[in-house]
Scaffold this motif. Structure first.
Motif, PDB file in Angstrom:
ATOM      1  N   THR A  25      12.651 -26.981  21.301  1.00  0.00           N
ATOM      2  CA  THR A  25      14.142 -26.070  21.717  1.00  0.00           C
ATOM      3  C   THR A  25      13.874 -24.827  21.134  1.00  0.00           C
ATOM      4  OG1 THR A  25      14.441 -27.168  19.415  1.00  0.00           O
ATOM      5  CG2 THR A  25      15.175 -28.839  21.745  1.00  0.00           C
ATOM      6  N   ASP A  27      15.875 -21.513  20.974  1.00  0.00           N
ATOM      7  CA  ASP A  27      17.420 -20.870  20.858  1.00  0.00           C
ATOM      8  C   ASP A  27      17.424 -18.947  21.212  1.00  0.00           C
ATOM      9  OD1 ASP A  27      18.966 -22.750  19.837  1.00  0.00           O
ATOM     10  OD2 ASP A  27      19.271 -21.810  17.492  1.00  0.00           O
ATOM     11  N   ILE A  29      18.013 -15.442  21.066  1.00  0.00           N
ATOM     12  CA  ILE A  29      18.551 -15.022  20.241  1.00  0.00           C
ATOM     13  C   ILE A  29      18.654 -13.177  20.446  1.00  0.00           C
ATOM     14  CG2 ILE A  29      17.810 -15.626  18.043  1.00  0.00           C
ATOM     15  CD1 ILE A  29      15.703 -14.229  17.294  1.00  0.00           C
ATOM     16  N   VAL A  45      12.829 -15.407  21.136  1.00  0.00           N
ATOM     17  CA  VAL A  45      13.919 -16.758  21.205  1.00  0.00           C
ATOM     18  C   VAL A  45      13.472 -17.512  19.146  1.00  0.00           C
ATOM     19  CG1 VAL A  45      13.504 -17.492  23.573  1.00  0.00           C
ATOM     20  CG2 VAL A  45      11.600 -17.949  21.685  1.00  0.00           C
ATOM     21  N   ASP A  46      13.984 -18.350  19.000  1.00  0.00           N
ATOM     22  CA  ASP A  46      13.943 -18.485  18.142  1.00  0.00           C
ATOM     23  C   ASP A  46      13.431 -19.944  17.682  1.00  0.00           C
ATOM     24  OD1 ASP A  46      13.625 -19.306  14.951  1.00  0.00           O
ATOM     25  OD2 ASP A  46      15.594 -19.071  14.542  1.00  0.00           O
ATOM     26  N   GLN A  51       9.951 -16.332  15.439  1.00  0.00           N
ATOM     27  CA  GLN A  51      10.454 -16.057  16.524  1.00  0.00           C
ATOM     28  C   GLN A  51       9.169 -15.333  17.511  1.00  0.00           C
ATOM     29  OE1 GLN A  51      12.896 -13.020  14.826  1.00  0.00           O
ATOM     30  NE2 GLN A  51      14.415 -15.200  13.854  1.00  0.00           N
ATOM     31  N   GLY A  71      21.847 -16.801  23.525  1.00  0.00           N
ATOM     32  CA  GLY A  71      22.662 -18.088  21.947  1.00  0.00           C
ATOM     33  C   GLY A  71      22.670 -19.587  23.094  1.00  0.00           C
ATOM     34  N   ARG A  72      22.120 -19.497  24.401  1.00  0.00           N
ATOM     35  CA  ARG A  72      21.500 -20.789  24.783  1.00  0.00           C
ATOM     36  C   ARG A  72      20.368 -21.972  24.754  1.00  0.00           C
ATOM     37  NH1 ARG A  72      23.272 -20.894  31.066  1.00  0.00           N
ATOM     38  NH2 ARG A  72      22.944 -22.833  30.691  1.00  0.00           N
ATOM     39  N   GLN A  73      20.476 -21.975  23.732  1.00  0.00           N
ATOM     40  CA  GLN A  73      19.631 -23.322  23.823  1.00  0.00           C
ATOM     41  C   GLN A  73      18.253 -23.478  24.965  1.00  0.00           C
ATOM     42  OE1 GLN A  73      19.442 -26.820  21.463  1.00  0.00           O
ATOM     43  NE2 GLN A  73      18.668 -25.574  19.898  1.00  0.00           N
ATOM     44  N   ARG A 111      22.611 -30.071  20.977  1.00  0.00           N
ATOM     45  CA  ARG A 111      22.241 -29.443  20.422  1.00  0.00           C
ATOM     46  C   ARG A 111      21.111 -29.534  20.347  1.00  0.00           C
ATOM     47  NH1 ARG A 111      22.355 -23.914  21.569  1.00  0.00           N
ATOM     48  NH2 ARG A 111      21.981 -22.691  19.703  1.00  0.00           N
ATOM     49  N   ASP A 113      17.754 -28.849  15.852  1.00  0.00           N
ATOM     50  CA  ASP A 113      17.567 -27.714  15.754  1.00  0.00           C
ATOM     51  C   ASP A 113      16.386 -27.079  16.503  1.00  0.00           C
ATOM     52  OD1 ASP A 113      18.736 -28.634  13.739  1.00  0.00           O
ATOM     53  OD2 ASP A 113      17.815 -29.726  12.754  1.00  0.00           O
ATOM     54  N   PRO A 114      16.476 -25.387  16.564  1.00  0.00           N
ATOM     55  CA  PRO A 114      15.554 -25.079  16.872  1.00  0.00           C
ATOM     56  C   PRO A 114      13.998 -25.540  16.253  1.00  0.00           C
ATOM     57  CG  PRO A 114      17.659 -22.997  15.846  1.00  0.00           C
ATOM     58  CD  PRO A 114      17.373 -24.865  15.038  1.00  0.00           C
TER      59      PRO A 114
END
Length: 119
Positions: A25, A27, A29, A45-46, A51, A71-73, A111, A113-114
């Motif tokens: 996954t 996030d 950013i 992405v994170d 990153q 802001g999307r995952q 959602r 965790d990244p």
């Protein structure tokens, strides 16, 4: 009801081959048009543990403005060999739906965790 395999179906692979793909996954950013080109988006992405970024074309800019993606995952292929695209480095790939263009993003139902592993 079964459907015939598409003409472009890939050959079967082993579980061991599939297990080499590292899906995580991520996030989103940051997102911006890459070098001002409206057909390419630079995503940042994170992954929780790092990153990174990738350059996306093939329909994503037709569906989303860069600000709509932040802001999307998403699901990220984390171990794709980096590739130079138009002078920039792309270090991964998001998982999307579509044959020759992006029709949508593959996203977690909830959602996570990244950097969570996708199995």
């Amino acid at each position: 009801m079964s459907h015939p395999a598409p003409a472009s179906a890939k050959p079967d692979i082993t579980y061991e081959t599939f297990s080499e793909i590292e899906l995580r996954t991520a996030d989103v950013i940051g997102a911006e048009y890459f070098r001002g080109k409206p057909n390419l988006i630079l995503l940042s992405v994170d992954l929780g543990y790092e990153q990174t970024q990738m350059i996306v074309g093939k329909g994503l800019p037709d569906l989303y403005e860069p600000a709509d993606i932040i802001g999307r995952q998403v699901i990220w292929m984390a171990n794709l060999k980096p590739k130079k695209i138009m002078g920039g480095m792309s270090k991964g790939m998001i998982v999307a739906v579509g044959d020759n263009r992006v029709d949508g993003l593959v996203v977690p139902e909830r959602r996570a965790d990244p950097g969570a592993r996708v199995q």
